[in-house]
Design a protein around this motif. Structure first.
Motif, mmCIF file in Angstrom:
data_model
loop_
_atom_site.group_PDB
_atom_site.id
_atom_site.type_symbol
_atom_site.label_atom_id
_atom_site.label_comp_id
_atom_site.label_asym_id
_atom_site.label_seq_id
_atom_site.Cartn_x
_atom_site.Cartn_y
_atom_site.Cartn_z
ATOM 1 N N ASP A 1 0.873 -1.176 0.000
ATOM 2 C CA ASP A 1 0.000 0.000 0.000
ATOM 3 C C ASP A 1 0.908 1.222 0.000
ATOM 4 O O ASP A 1 1.487 1.575 1.017
ATOM 5 C CB ASP A 1 -0.877 -0.019 1.254
ATOM 6 C CG ASP A 1 -1.733 1.231 1.394
ATOM 7 O OD1 ASP A 1 -1.789 2.029 0.433
ATOM 8 O OD2 ASP A 1 -2.337 1.418 2.464
ATOM 9 N N GLY B 1 -4.936 0.756 3.034
ATOM 10 C CA GLY B 1 -4.976 -0.677 3.290
ATOM 11 C C GLY B 1 -5.136 -1.524 2.048
ATOM 12 O O GLY B 1 -5.270 -2.740 2.137
ATOM 13 N N ALA C 1 0.047 -5.083 2.356
ATOM 14 C CA ALA C 1 -1.370 -5.221 2.668
ATOM 15 C C ALA C 1 -1.986 -6.490 2.094
ATOM 16 O O ALA C 1 -3.131 -6.817 2.402
ATOM 17 C CB ALA C 1 -2.132 -4.000 2.129
#
Length: 195
Positions: free
Chosen positions: A117, A123, A147
């Motif tokens: 990310d 996220g 992520a």
């Protein structure tokens, strides 16, 4: 069997999904997290220790009166074996013991990419990388922002197909093209992303 050359290994470290009941095992590693506001304010978020040090597990639940649950830490290692029929295998390590079990026969290749990310800290993976030590190294800041994991599997039939020759190539992530195998086994490539 051992690991098939050129394939990736995926190591997953996590806690058990069930809290530990009864006495702690001396050689196993455990985690206990707090739900108590006072402990959180003192940055006593969690404790990780061996079962021999049971006294260190003193964190409490919300309300600060009841002991928090304690969870065993587990390590799981997924790899493709170099057996006659290549197999996706799982090694589970718990304390000083381990098990090695077959999961799926016919898995011929596994490649892993890590999703970072790097836009807006939302996220979501914005780019996928191999994080190889020489070709595409990932720094601590990269790992802190991972992520997702993208796993590529190449599965093949157990038995040969009469009159069939596999002349295809298979893309298993960026820069990973395998084949043609020119044998008589049918193959399928699969990809999954896990956040």
């Amino acid at each position: 069997g051992g690991q098939k050359a050129g394939t990736d290994i995926l190591v997953v470290r996590r806690t058990s999904s069930q809290p530990t009941t009864g006495a702690l095992t001396a050689t196993k590693v455990y985690l206990q997290a707090t739900g108590c506001k006072t402990e959180l304010e003192q940055h006593k978020d969690f404790v990780v220790d061996l079962g021999t040090n049971a006294g260190t597990f003193a964190r409490t639940k919300k309300g600060c009166a009841t002991a928090s649950d304690i969870y065993e830490l587990e390590t799981r290692i997924y790899y493709v074996s170099n057996e006659t029929i290549p197999t996706l295998r799982l090694i589970t390590i718990s304390g000083t013991s381990s098990t090695n079990e077959p999961l799926v026969e016919g898995i011929e290749d596994m490649r892993v990419e890590y999703g970072r990310d790097n836009v807006g800290s939302d996220g979501m993976a914005d780019e996928f990388r191999k994080c190889l030590s020489t070709a595409d190294p990932c720094a601590a800041a990269d790992w802190a922002n991972m992520a997702a994991v993208r796993v590529h599997l190449l599965a093949r039939n157990i038995a040969s197909g009469v009159g069939y020759t596999d002349t295809k190539t298979y893309t298993l992530g960026a820069g990973n093209v395998v084949g043609p195998f020119n044998d008589h086994l049918k193959r399928h490539a699969y990809t999954a992303v896990v956040r």
